[in-house]
Design a protein around this motif. Structure first.
Motif, PDB file in Angstrom:
ATOM      1  N   PHE A 114       2.001   1.613  12.163  1.00 59.04           N
ATOM      2  CA  PHE A 114       2.657   1.917  10.659  1.00 59.04           C
ATOM      3  C   PHE A 114       1.618   3.137  10.358  1.00 59.04           C
ATOM      4  CE2 PHE A 114       2.936  -2.660  11.247  1.00 59.04           C
ATOM      5  CZ  PHE A 114       4.220  -2.677  10.725  1.00 59.04           C
ATOM      6  N   GLU A 115       2.479   4.128   9.957  1.00 53.25           N
ATOM      7  CA  GLU A 115       1.752   5.439   9.260  1.00 53.25           C
ATOM      8  C   GLU A 115       2.556   5.544   7.885  1.00 53.25           C
ATOM      9  OE1 GLU A 115       2.555   8.543  12.067  1.00 53.25           O
ATOM     10  OE2 GLU A 115       2.508   7.462  13.753  1.00 53.25           O
ATOM     11  N   PRO A 116       1.464   5.951   7.093  1.00 52.48           N
ATOM     12  CA  PRO A 116       2.035   6.206   5.789  1.00 52.48           C
ATOM     13  C   PRO A 116       2.948   7.486   5.729  1.00 52.48           C
ATOM     14  CG  PRO A 116      -0.486   6.160   5.617  1.00 52.48           C
ATOM     15  CD  PRO A 116       0.059   6.313   7.228  1.00 52.48           C
ATOM     16  N   ASN A 176       0.767  -1.208  -0.041  1.00 51.20           N
ATOM     17  CA  ASN A 176      -0.022  -0.018   0.042  1.00 51.20           C
ATOM     18  C   ASN A 176       0.765   1.410   0.068  1.00 51.20           C
ATOM     19  OD1 ASN A 176      -2.383  -1.515  -0.023  1.00 51.20           O
ATOM     20  ND2 ASN A 176      -2.147  -1.892   2.201  1.00 51.20           N
ATOM     21  N   GLY A 177       2.266   1.234  -0.225  1.00 56.26           N
ATOM     22  CA  GLY A 177       2.907   2.410  -0.078  1.00 56.26           C
ATOM     23  C   GLY A 177       3.983   2.393   1.037  1.00 56.26           C
ATOM     24  N   TRP A 178       4.802   3.337   1.167  1.00 61.07           N
ATOM     25  CA  TRP A 178       5.729   3.664   2.218  1.00 61.07           C
ATOM     26  C   TRP A 178       5.124   3.892   3.421  1.00 61.07           C
ATOM     27  CZ3 TRP A 178      11.076   2.579   1.814  1.00 61.07           C
ATOM     28  CH2 TRP A 178      11.422   2.305   0.491  1.00 61.07           C
ATOM     29  N   ASN A 179       5.872   3.249   4.625  1.00 63.87           N
ATOM     30  CA  ASN A 179       5.081   3.461   6.180  1.00 63.87           C
ATOM     31  C   ASN A 179       6.064   3.832   6.986  1.00 63.87           C
ATOM     32  OD1 ASN A 179       1.918   2.516   6.681  1.00 63.87           O
ATOM     33  ND2 ASN A 179       2.897   1.820   4.729  1.00 63.87           N
ATOM     34  N   LEU A 180       5.954   4.768   8.019  1.00 61.50           N
ATOM     35  CA  LEU A 180       6.736   4.848   9.117  1.00 61.50           C
ATOM     36  C   LEU A 180       6.581   3.687  10.037  1.00 61.50           C
ATOM     37  CD1 LEU A 180       9.004   6.264  11.056  1.00 61.50           C
ATOM     38  CD2 LEU A 180       6.822   7.874  11.790  1.00 61.50           C
ATOM     39  N   PHE A 181       7.575   2.971  10.516  1.00 59.50           N
ATOM     40  CA  PHE A 181       7.304   1.759  11.151  1.00 59.50           C
ATOM     41  C   PHE A 181       7.721   1.949  12.610  1.00 59.50           C
ATOM     42  CE2 PHE A 181       9.690  -1.971  12.928  1.00 59.50           C
ATOM     43  CZ  PHE A 181       8.767  -2.689  13.333  1.00 59.50           C
ATOM     44  N   ASN A 182       6.986   1.792  13.721  1.00 57.20           N
ATOM     45  CA  ASN A 182       7.405   1.933  15.061  1.00 57.20           C
ATOM     46  C   ASN A 182       6.952   0.616  15.882  1.00 57.20           C
ATOM     47  OD1 ASN A 182       8.730   4.490  16.214  1.00 57.20           O
ATOM     48  ND2 ASN A 182       7.013   5.344  14.816  1.00 57.20           N
ATOM     49  N   PHE A 183       8.017   0.159  16.588  1.00 52.23           N
ATOM     50  CA  PHE A 183       7.813  -0.830  17.753  1.00 52.23           C
ATOM     51  C   PHE A 183       8.147  -0.280  18.985  1.00 52.23           C
ATOM     52  CE2 PHE A 183       9.251  -4.139  20.510  1.00 52.23           C
ATOM     53  CZ  PHE A 183       8.235  -5.097  20.383  1.00 52.23           C
ATOM     54  N   THR A 184       6.943  -0.597  19.973  1.00 47.78           N
ATOM     55  CA  THR A 184       7.427  -0.446  21.573  1.00 47.78           C
ATOM     56  C   THR A 184       6.855  -1.451  22.128  1.00 47.78           C
ATOM     57  OG1 THR A 184       5.566   0.905  22.008  1.00 47.78           O
ATOM     58  CG2 THR A 184       7.583   2.137  21.273  1.00 47.78           C
TER      59      THR A 184
END
Length: 313
Positions: free
Chosen positions: A274-276, A260-268
């Protein structure tokens, strides 16, 4: 000459510091000129990339490759000197590494006559309050103990008010001396930047931690960095599974390309998000873990590999 106010926004890995700074930048008046100092533990600065791509206000200064409280202290002083030479800033916001302390950062600011240290703010991830691993972490405990203002983050992930009150009670049993410093509503952040804290109170707080403890340095942590071509496509669900089932990852973040495109990935510890985001030149995944767990990251390498759907040529 009026001194430039300096706000330190601290907190352990993944507590929401960068998100808070983005909100501050959105709300600041157009006639204010801010300098943002971002310190990341590893050599890859995901947070500064995020702020640059999300906000056109404020000049970003990066300090990567170590915490400014210890291994990157010299670069920090150089950055502050550079900011003063460039001139005309009305505020400086400093985001230390999530593995960094507060007292050394404050001491460096205090050495520069043109700067005025404002309340040191520390964010606390409400979803991690009951985590034994986070409760006992000496870096996190020191950050909380030395902050002037404490703010709970990720309260939206704990929607039930009774549950929020229960977690708040648990936190205050861990840090009873900080009850007067706790601000429950994180929407008040912009109003807290200019509160004056008596120097005597701050000095007394720092004297409690005047001796550097061997556990309060970044040498106990390691960074693993994965880089893939921009044609590599990831499955976010499979990637989330790999991170959520791991027992040794403290923090994960980066930019990935999905169907679906590029995403900012964050894990805590509260999970993956996942944010576009805008298109990137490559896939980047940064993982931070304790040094004692470093030998176990091979399992995660397999999980990351399994999350790749395809590589387009």
């Amino acid at each position: 000459m009026d001194k430039i106010p300096v706000n330190i926004i601290s907190g352990f890995l993944g507590c929401g510091k960068t998100t808070a700074i983005l909100e501050l930048l959105k709300r600041k008046s157009n006639d204010e000129k801010w300098a943002i100092v971002i310190n990341e533990f590893g050599k890859v600065s995901i947070d500064s990339q995020t702020i640059r791509s999300s906000s056109k206000t404020g000049k970003i200064y990066e300090i990567a490759g170590g915490c400014i409280c210890c291994s990157a202290r010299g670069y920090f002083f150089e950055n502050l000197s550079q900011i003063l030479q460039s001139g005309n800033y009305s505020r400086i916001i400093i985001e230390p590494s999530g593995l960094g302390g507060i007292e050394t950062v404050s001491e460096v600011v205090a050495l520069i006559y043109e700067l005025k240290l404002m309340p040191v703010i520390c964010f606390i991830d409400m979803t991690c309050i009951e985590s034994p691993r986070f409760q006992l972490n000496p870096v996190r405990r020191a950050q909380i103990s030395k902050a002037d203002i404490l703010i709970f983050s990720k309260t939206d992930l704990v929607e039930d008010k009774m549950e929020q009150e229960r977690l708040t009670s648990i936190f205050l049993k861990q840090f009873p001396e900080k009850s007067a410093n706790l601000v429950q509503d994180n929407t008040q952040l912009a109003n807290l930047l200019d509160i004056n804290v008596p120097d005597e109170l701050r000095i007394n707080q720092y004297e409690m931690f005047s001796k550097v403890h061997k556990d309060l340095t970044d040498s106990h942590y390691k960074e693993v960095y994965y880089r893939f071509s921009p044609d590599t496509i990831f499955d976010p669900d499979l990637l989330s599974h790999g991170f959520n089932t791991s027992q040794f990852i403290i923090r994960g973040k980066g930019y990935i390309r999905t169907k679906n495109g590029w995403n900012l990935f964050n894990f805590t510890p509260s999970g993956c998000s996942f944010e576009p985001c805008l298109k990137k030149q490559q896939n980047q995944i940064v993982i931070i873990l304790e040094e004692s767990d470093f030998d176990g990251f091979q399992n995660l390498q397999k999980e990351v590999g399994n999350a790749i759907i395809s590589v387009h040529s």
